[in-house]
Design an enzyme around this catalytic site. Structure first.
Site, PDB file in Angstrom:
ATOM      1  CD  GLU A  41      -2.997  -0.981   2.313  1.00  0.00           C
ATOM      2  OE1 GLU A  41      -2.930  -0.033   3.109  1.00  0.00           O
ATOM      3  OE2 GLU A  41      -3.929  -1.805   2.314  1.00  0.00           O
ATOM      4  CD  GLU A  81      -3.303  -5.959   4.003  1.00  0.00           C
ATOM      5  OE1 GLU A  81      -4.110  -5.147   4.509  1.00  0.00           O
ATOM      6  OE2 GLU A  81      -2.082  -5.779   3.985  1.00  0.00           O
TER       7      GLU A  81
HETATM    8  C1  BG6 Z   1      -4.059  -2.190   5.536  1.00  0.00           C
HETATM    9  C2  BG6 Z   1      -2.647  -2.408   5.977  1.00  0.00           C
HETATM   10  O1  BG6 Z   1      -4.202  -0.844   5.236  1.00  0.00           O
HETATM   11  O2  BG6 Z   1      -5.102  -2.431   6.397  1.00  0.00           O
HETATM   12  C3  BG6 Z   1      -2.501  -3.000   7.367  1.00  0.00           C
HETATM   13  O3  BG6 Z   1      -1.872  -3.102   5.044  1.00  0.00           O
HETATM   14  C4  BG6 Z   1      -3.597  -2.497   8.273  1.00  0.00           C
HETATM   15  O4  BG6 Z   1      -1.214  -2.718   7.836  1.00  0.00           O
HETATM   16  C5  BG6 Z   1      -4.935  -2.954   7.694  1.00  0.00           C
HETATM   17  O5  BG6 Z   1      -3.445  -2.876   9.604  1.00  0.00           O
HETATM   18  C6  BG6 Z   1      -6.146  -2.546   8.516  1.00  0.00           C
HETATM   19  O6  BG6 Z   1      -6.226  -1.170   8.685  1.00  0.00           O
HETATM   20  P1  BG6 Z   1      -6.166  -0.502  10.112  1.00  0.00           P
HETATM   21  O7  BG6 Z   1      -5.831   0.918   9.851  1.00  0.00           O
HETATM   22  O8  BG6 Z   1      -7.531  -0.665  10.712  1.00  0.00           O
HETATM   23  O9  BG6 Z   1      -5.113  -1.199  10.873  1.00  0.00           O
END
Ligand code: BG6
Length: 458
Positions: A162, A360
């Protein structure tokens, strides 16, 4: 109905070094920022309180096995491997990553490795971070060292996770260090990240390693409020800035001409060198990781821009709160399952249908203890979330999209940057006091789905 997936489909999850390892040597921007502004982190919990993967990697890999993962993505910490970013390699870090990689392979879990997941070594930030081209060179050296050390056993590499997020967080919207609000500097950071990516790809190709190299992008499909040309234009510009600023260079080897023209018109272009275009063209990838959490809904602006205000992406659009949208109230993100399908169709139709996978997807929920039944978190909402997304993913594959797997964020509840442990994402519950790990219902559901390579849904 039964939803079956292609043979050898990747089932797994993703995590990152900083969010899981703990016990770190080598200061990152997160350690530095936390020491100065702990109030910026939920309940004042900082990056040293992560899920102790550094100690528990062996038993954690057993848990991955129990979840029937055939693949797992994590990242190497640049600051652990090379504490000052540019100098000596730390032999303990080499041992640690060797052990993790070897154990994963031994257990039949293919390691996917990211080189940079938001964790800039502080020594590199002190000389300007991604604003400084010397950091691009230092990153290229770090990447090359990783390929040499681990490239015989890691066959799926990702240069960045990202990369737009450190740009947004650090240089536009004040949610990552160094908390700058300056579009031109943000554009420079984004541009240098693309150069760093391309240099790593170049080094990987030159080394003739056995595997493949790609990048992980968080793609947020931009949906206009209406088909009114002003709304459509607003969505187009949001797409250019947040998706295509990385997607086009890594898949097409060049920036979209209208993005360049727009930044030029507002005098926001970073300093470019003549040799950069050839380098960017060499940065084309073998495999794209797609992180999908939420769509972006936009409309044209209702008001004129304050000409004194700092130049921002929002000069060209407003965000649009669609009535009736389904929300994850804990994270404040819309849940829109067809978005995953729209992303795949866009890749198929406009980018030559690249090899890709969902790297993800996930749902962070607060206070999950309230769902405990017989000692286990019964997270039906997460099972619903995953299975709905998977039906849309399945539709994409059945229509020819080249999607090779599905990884969930995340394995064990981990530390989420400024949100720390507020929202839990894991297949496995983490007790922060005892560090005990307990598989949630969604973990069992996922393990069965991975084993059968299919699931049933009404
Ligand atoms: C993604 C990232 O943006 O989402 C992770 O690759 C992150 O590192 C995940 O933890 C969830 O988002 P957040 O901000 O709720 O942790």
């Amino acid at each position: 109905m039964k939803y079956a997936f292609p043979d050898n489909f990747w089932w797994g999850s993703a995590s990152s070094a900083l969010q899981t390892e703990g016990a770190r040597e080598g200061e990152t921007t997160w350690d530095y920022w936390f020491a100065r502004e702990p109030n910026r982190f939920h309940n004042g919990v900082g990056p040293q309180h992560t899920s102790t993967f550094y100690q528990h990697w062996k038993t954690d890999i057993q848990l991955l096995k129990q979840l029937n993962h055939n693949s797992f993505r994590t990242s190497i910490s640049w600051a652990r491997l090379i504490p000052d970013g540019i100098g000596e390699v730390n032999p303990e870090a080499v041992d640690f990553y060797n052990q993790v990689i070897d154990e994963l392979n031994e257990q039949g879990i293919t390691p996917f490795m990211t080189l940079f997941h938001f964790d800039m070594p502080m020594a590199m930030q002190e000389i300007g971070g991604w604003e400084n081209r010397d950091v691009v060179e230092a990153y290229a050296r770090y990447a090359q060292i990783c390929f040499e050390l681990f490239g015989d056993r890691v066959l799926h590499w990702f240069t960045f996770n990202e990369p737009i997020v450190p740009v947004e967080g650090g240089y536009l919207y004040d949610f990552h260090y160094p908390n700058v609000v300056d579009f031109r500097r943000a554009a420079t950071v984004a541009y240098h990240t693309v150069l760093a990516h391309a240099k790593a790809v170049q080094a990987y190709r030159a080394g003739h390693y056995a595997g493949e190299i790609g990048i992980v992008l968080n793609l947020t499909p931009s949906y206009p409020r209406s088909q009114n040309p002003a709304d459509v234009k607003a969505a187009h510009i949001a797409d250019l800035m947040f998706n295509r600023s990385f997607l086009d260079p890594v898949l097409r080897g060049e920036y979209p001409a209208d993005l360049v023209a727009l930044l030029k018109a507002y005098d926001q272009l970073p300093a470019c060198r003549p040799e950069d275009s050839a380098l960017i063209a060499e940065g084309k990838i073998d495999l794209l990781g797609v992180n999908y959490y939420q769509p972006r809904r936009v409309k044209c602006r209702d008001s004129a821009v304050n000409p004194q205000a700092p130049f921002m992406p929002e000069w060209f659009f407003d965000s649009y709160e669609m009535p009736g949208r389904k929300m994850n109230p804990y994270r404040g993100w819309e849940i829109y399952e067809p978005g995953i399908y729209d992303i795949l169709v866009n890749l198929r139709d406009n980018y030559g249908n690249p090899r890709c996978f969902i790297s993800e997807n996930g749902m962070g929920v607060e206070n999950e203890q309230r769902f405990i039944e017989n000692g286990q978190i019964n997270d039906q909402y997460r099972i619903e979330f995953i299975s709905e997304h998977l039906t849309w993913l399945h539709k994409g594959i059945s229509e020819g999209c080249n999607c090779l797997g599905y990884h969930m964020w995340t394995f064990i509840d981990n530390w989420s940057w400024c949100n720390a442990y507020k929202n839990r994402y894991g297949f496995i519950q983490l007790d922060l006091k005892t560090q005990q790990r307990t598989i949630k219902k969604s973990g069992e559901w996922f393990a069965a789905t991975a084993l059968n390579n299919s699931f049933e849904k009404e």
